[in-house]
Design a protein around this motif. Structure first.
Motif, PDB file in Angstrom:
ATOM      1  N   SER A 216       8.840 -12.540  -4.009  1.00 48.56           N
ATOM      2  CA  SER A 216       8.062 -11.948  -2.922  1.00 48.56           C
ATOM      3  C   SER A 216       6.605 -11.808  -3.324  1.00 48.56           C
ATOM      4  N   SER A 217       5.778 -11.686  -2.307  1.00 47.61           N
ATOM      5  CA  SER A 217       4.354 -11.419  -2.489  1.00 47.61           C
ATOM      6  C   SER A 217       3.958 -10.369  -1.459  1.00 47.61           C
ATOM      7  N   THR A 218       3.525  -9.193  -1.930  1.00 45.58           N
ATOM      8  CA  THR A 218       3.288  -8.052  -1.044  1.00 45.58           C
ATOM      9  C   THR A 218       1.869  -7.544  -1.199  1.00 45.58           C
ATOM     10  N   LEU A 219       1.167  -7.408  -0.083  1.00 43.08           N
ATOM     11  CA  LEU A 219      -0.180  -6.854  -0.065  1.00 43.08           C
ATOM     12  C   LEU A 219      -0.090  -5.335  -0.074  1.00 43.08           C
ATOM     13  N   LYS A 220      -0.862  -4.700  -0.967  1.00 40.93           N
ATOM     14  CA  LYS A 220      -0.879  -3.242  -1.058  1.00 40.93           C
ATOM     15  C   LYS A 220      -2.313  -2.753  -0.846  1.00 40.93           C
ATOM     16  N   PRO A 221      -2.711  -2.646   0.429  1.00 40.86           N
ATOM     17  CA  PRO A 221      -4.113  -2.331   0.732  1.00 40.86           C
ATOM     18  C   PRO A 221      -4.539  -0.942   0.286  1.00 40.86           C
ATOM     19  N   TRP A 222      -3.586   0.000   0.144  1.00 37.72           N
ATOM     20  CA  TRP A 222      -3.960   1.348  -0.287  1.00 37.72           C
ATOM     21  C   TRP A 222      -4.407   1.379  -1.750  1.00 37.72           C
ATOM     22  N   ALA A 223      -4.152   0.260  -2.487  1.00 36.17           N
ATOM     23  CA  ALA A 223      -4.589   0.200  -3.884  1.00 36.17           C
ATOM     24  C   ALA A 223      -5.297  -1.121  -4.189  1.00 36.17           C
ATOM     25  N   ASN A 224      -5.814  -1.812  -3.173  1.00 32.74           N
ATOM     26  CA  ASN A 224      -6.680  -2.983  -3.348  1.00 32.74           C
ATOM     27  C   ASN A 224      -6.087  -4.071  -4.251  1.00 32.74           C
ATOM     28  N   HIS A 225      -4.808  -4.393  -4.047  1.00 32.15           N
ATOM     29  CA  HIS A 225      -4.245  -5.505  -4.821  1.00 32.15           C
ATOM     30  C   HIS A 225      -3.021  -6.065  -4.102  1.00 32.15           C
ATOM     31  N   ARG A 373       4.860   3.581 -10.472  1.00 31.06           N
ATOM     32  CA  ARG A 373       4.641   4.960 -10.034  1.00 31.06           C
ATOM     33  C   ARG A 373       5.087   5.153  -8.581  1.00 31.06           C
ATOM     34  N   PHE A 374       5.255   6.400  -8.212  1.00 32.30           N
ATOM     35  CA  PHE A 374       5.622   6.761  -6.844  1.00 32.30           C
ATOM     36  C   PHE A 374       4.377   6.766  -5.957  1.00 32.30           C
ATOM     37  N   GLN A 375       4.584   6.422  -4.686  1.00 32.23           N
ATOM     38  CA  GLN A 375       3.566   6.598  -3.651  1.00 32.23           C
ATOM     39  C   GLN A 375       4.136   7.554  -2.606  1.00 32.23           C
ATOM     40  N   LEU A 376       3.290   8.379  -2.029  1.00 32.34           N
ATOM     41  CA  LEU A 376       3.746   9.386  -1.069  1.00 32.34           C
ATOM     42  C   LEU A 376       2.777   9.459   0.097  1.00 32.34           C
ATOM     43  N   GLY A 377       3.347   9.569   1.290  1.00 24.55           N
ATOM     44  CA  GLY A 377       2.546   9.637   2.499  1.00 24.55           C
ATOM     45  C   GLY A 377       2.828   8.448   3.403  1.00 24.55           C
ATOM     46  N   GLY A 378       2.882   8.700   4.706  1.00 25.66           N
ATOM     47  CA  GLY A 378       3.143   7.623   5.645  1.00 25.66           C
ATOM     48  C   GLY A 378       4.125   8.054   6.717  1.00 25.66           C
ATOM     49  N   MET A 387      -0.501   5.747   4.423  1.00 25.80           N
ATOM     50  CA  MET A 387       0.345   5.190   3.375  1.00 25.80           C
ATOM     51  C   MET A 387      -0.312   5.423   2.022  1.00 25.80           C
ATOM     52  N   GLY A 388       0.401   6.088   1.109  1.00 19.90           N
ATOM     53  CA  GLY A 388      -0.182   6.418  -0.183  1.00 19.90           C
ATOM     54  C   GLY A 388      -1.287   7.444  -0.095  1.00 19.90           C
ATOM     55  N   GLY A 389      -1.307   8.221   0.989  1.00 28.05           N
ATOM     56  CA  GLY A 389      -2.422   9.141   1.210  1.00 28.05           C
ATOM     57  C   GLY A 389      -2.403  10.376   0.338  1.00 28.05           C
ATOM     58  N   LEU A 390      -1.247  10.712  -0.272  1.00 23.86           N
ATOM     59  CA  LEU A 390      -1.164  11.885  -1.126  1.00 23.86           C
ATOM     60  C   LEU A 390      -1.255  11.473  -2.596  1.00 23.86           C
ATOM     61  N   GLY A 391      -1.687  12.410  -3.422  1.00 21.95           N
ATOM     62  CA  GLY A 391      -1.635  12.189  -4.861  1.00 21.95           C
ATOM     63  C   GLY A 391      -2.895  11.631  -5.478  1.00 21.95           C
ATOM     64  N   PRO A 392      -2.789  11.241  -6.767  1.00 19.24           N
ATOM     65  CA  PRO A 392      -3.964  10.817  -7.535  1.00 19.24           C
ATOM     66  C   PRO A 392      -4.652   9.600  -6.926  1.00 19.24           C
ATOM     67  N   ARG A 393      -5.961   9.571  -7.063  1.00 19.33           N
ATOM     68  CA  ARG A 393      -6.763   8.440  -6.591  1.00 19.33           C
ATOM     69  C   ARG A 393      -7.813   8.100  -7.639  1.00 19.33           C
ATOM     70  N   ARG A 489      -5.543  18.115   0.048  1.00 19.98           N
ATOM     71  CA  ARG A 489      -6.366  18.290  -1.141  1.00 19.98           C
ATOM     72  C   ARG A 489      -7.521  17.303  -1.147  1.00 19.98           C
ATOM     73  N   LYS A 490      -8.474  17.587  -1.984  1.00 11.73           N
ATOM     74  CA  LYS A 490      -9.649  16.747  -2.078  1.00 11.73           C
ATOM     75  C   LYS A 490      -9.260  15.321  -2.461  1.00 11.73           C
ATOM     76  N   GLY A 491      -9.745  14.364  -1.698  1.00 15.50           N
ATOM     77  CA  GLY A 491      -9.470  12.952  -1.968  1.00 15.50           C
ATOM     78  C   GLY A 491      -8.300  12.385  -1.198  1.00 15.50           C
ATOM     79  N   GLU A 492      -7.402  13.237  -0.691  1.00 17.37           N
ATOM     80  CA  GLU A 492      -6.252  12.735   0.050  1.00 17.37           C
ATOM     81  C   GLU A 492      -6.685  12.220   1.420  1.00 17.37           C
ATOM     82  N   GLU A 493      -5.914  11.286   1.957  1.00 17.12           N
ATOM     83  CA  GLU A 493      -6.271  10.637   3.220  1.00 17.12           C
ATOM     84  C   GLU A 493      -5.251  10.997   4.288  1.00 17.12           C
ATOM     85  N   ALA A 494      -5.694  11.749   5.289  1.00 18.20           N
ATOM     86  CA  ALA A 494      -4.818  12.189   6.368  1.00 18.20           C
ATOM     87  C   ALA A 494      -4.839  11.180   7.510  1.00 18.20           C
TER      88      ALA A 494
END
Length: 507
Positions: A216-225, A373-378, A387-393, A489-494
């Motif tokens: 498979s080949s999957t685009l992950k735009p929330w992490a630019n890769h 790692r885990f991704q959370l949000g969506g 998508m991936g809006g919570l957690g470290p950035r 929290r600061k940096g999270e994307e709602a």
């Protein structure tokens, strides 16, 4: 040679002159007579069993009619154990029918026969010297499904549209073996190809062995890769008498973080390139809900445990990854309404941990990679966030975390003008979650894990609430929600406003 009383030409002439409506009426009358005969036979069998349920009988043979491509040895494992020759005492008639019914139900679950397996009882021919008055022969009438099924279509999922094609080959070697091949291409999953060969163990539908290959080949735009993946796996599945299901398996994968965006963060660039994952996993599921997508009552509990790269597994990543998920639903009665109201309350909880391990033997534990790692949000977990809006950035990228906890509360009630007997519901929900990364400082992994877990309770979690519509399709759950982030929290994307989600596993 002409038949007595007329020639062959006379026969064809009579067919040409026949009234089509009259022929159709005759065929309909013949079908009705057959249905009446079957109904009469079923009633007679029911009366026979009811009045002779304790009558001792001996099952002399079980014959499956219509199994042209199914292997005899496969069927013998199902039916031989219930033949009277293999028992130390005779059956009663009701016991015999119950045992054969259980075996027939197993046969149905292999999905190699059409629904509607019919069972008949007969006495052996009196010309057989060894037959006794208590002997019975049991006949099971079946119709095999077509060996090959192909299907194409389109999917609209979580921020993704895709087209797919499926090919299924049934009963390959006559023992309910199947091979399925799936191919899809979409806006986020650029391409995915998967082939799975599955076979039952010892003719038991509750015990299966499968071998799969995936690319498979999957685009992950929330992490630019983009992630390219090639892998193979071997899995053994079994179910217990209590209704729980298990899966244990080995997976080997070659992953590649590629297609980096121009503004990809240093964290993503550091994890770019190839990595090899070699892991053993175990999944345990106890699902007692009355519906998988729109439960009114019951509970579900699920755990996933995975060990990667430790000891002889090798590869170039090593960790223990564990997830737990649970949900419970209950119907809410409304005073004055005798039947179920259709109003229900569902709560859910998920948590996970990535625990770094030494690679192989004797090395030190390394930090996790973005692949693991885990991704959370969506729209399928913590609604009201991207998508991936919570957690470290790291800059524009959601780089995921090693520890998370999330919960939900959903109140569902019927749409007033449609009623409770449809799969459509209004919902009011609240979601909360927290995603954290292990601290890099210090060499003691255990202390880092414990201190990070303690941070989950440090302050309020990210929180959202909203209302929406839920539709429980037979193959997936659809949600259209209006969400409002309440705490972030600061940096999270709602994601305030409308959010659409499709999936089989919602928080």
């Amino acid at each position: 040679m002409p038949s007595p009383g007329g020639s062959g030409d006379d026969l064809f002439e009579s067919l040409r002159n026949a009234d089509p409506k009259k022929l159709e009426a005759q065929e309909r009358a013949a079908r009705e007579r057959e249905q009446e005969q079957n109904a009469r036979a079923h009633a007679q069998l029911k009366e026979l069993v009811g009045s002779n349920s304790t009558l001792p009988v001996t099952i002399s043979s079980i014959r499956l009619i219509g199994a042209e491509k199914t292997r005899r040895s496969f069927l013998d494992r199902l039916f031989d154990p219930i033949l009277s020759a293999n028992r130390d005492r005779p059956y009663t008639l009701s016991e015999a029918l119950q045992e054969v019914g259980t075996a027939t139900d197993k046969l149905r679950r292999f999905d190699i026969f059409h629904n509607g397996l019919a069972m008949f009882i007969d006495k052996p021919s009196p010309t057989i010297p060894s037959s006794t008055p208590t002997d019975i022969d049991i006949y099971i009438k079946a119709s095999e499904r077509g060996p090959v099924v192909a299907k194409t279509g389109t999917d609209l999922g979580n921020v993704e549209g895709s087209a797919y094609g499926n090919l299924l080959w049934r009963n390959i070697f006559g023992g309910a073996e199947t091979f399925s091949f799936n191919a899809s291409a979409g806006t986020r999953t650029r391409s995915a190809y998967q082939g799975v060969f599955e076979m039952p163990i010892l003719s038991d539908p509750d015990k299966t062995l499968s071998i799969d290959a995936l690319r498979s080949s999957t685009l992950k735009p929330w992490a630019n890769h983009e992630e390219a993946l090639n892998g193979v796996g071997v899995k053994y599945n079994w179910a217990t008498k209590g209704g729980t299901r298990h899966q244990i398996g080995y997976t080997g994968q070659r992953r590649q973080v590629t297609g980096l965006g121009q503004n990809a963060s240093p964290t993503v660039r550091n994890d770019a390139g190839e990595s090899v994952k070699s892991s053993i996993s175990h999944t345990w599921v106890a699902d007692q809900r009355d519906h998988p997508f729109l439960p009114q009552s019951g509970y579900m509990f699920k755990t996933i445990s995975e060990i990667t790269g430790w000891g002889p597994l090798r590869g170039d990543v090593a960790f223990w990854k564990s997830e737990v998920e649970t949900s419970a639903s209950t119907a809410i009665p409304i005073p004055g309404i005798k039947d179920a109201s259709g109003v229900s309350f569902t709560s859910g909880f998920r948590a996970g941990l990535v625990y770094p391990l030494p690679l192989g033997f004797g090395s030190s534990a390394q930090p996790s990679r973005i692949n693991d790692r885990f991704q959370l949000g969506g729209p399928t977990d913590v609604r009201g966030f991207k998508m991936g809006g919570l957690g470290p950035r790291d800059g524009p990228d959601a780089i995921g975390g090693d520890i998370f906890a999330a919960g939900s509360a959903n109140l569902l009630f019927p749409v007033p003008t449609i009623g409770k007997d449809t799969p459509l519901r209004f919902q009011v929900f609240g979601n909360a979650g927290r995603l954290l990364a292990l601290k890099d400082k210090g060499d003691n992994t255990q202390k880092k894990v414990y201190s990070t877990i303690a941070q989950l309770a440090d302050g309020a979690p990210s929180l959202s609430a909203g209302v929406g519509l839920v539709y429980a399709h037979p193959v997936a759950r659809f949600e259209l929600n209006f969400s409002l982030p309440l705490i972030m929290r600061k940096g999270e994307e709602a994601r305030k406003g409308l959010q659409f989600g499709v999936g089989i596993n919602f928080l």
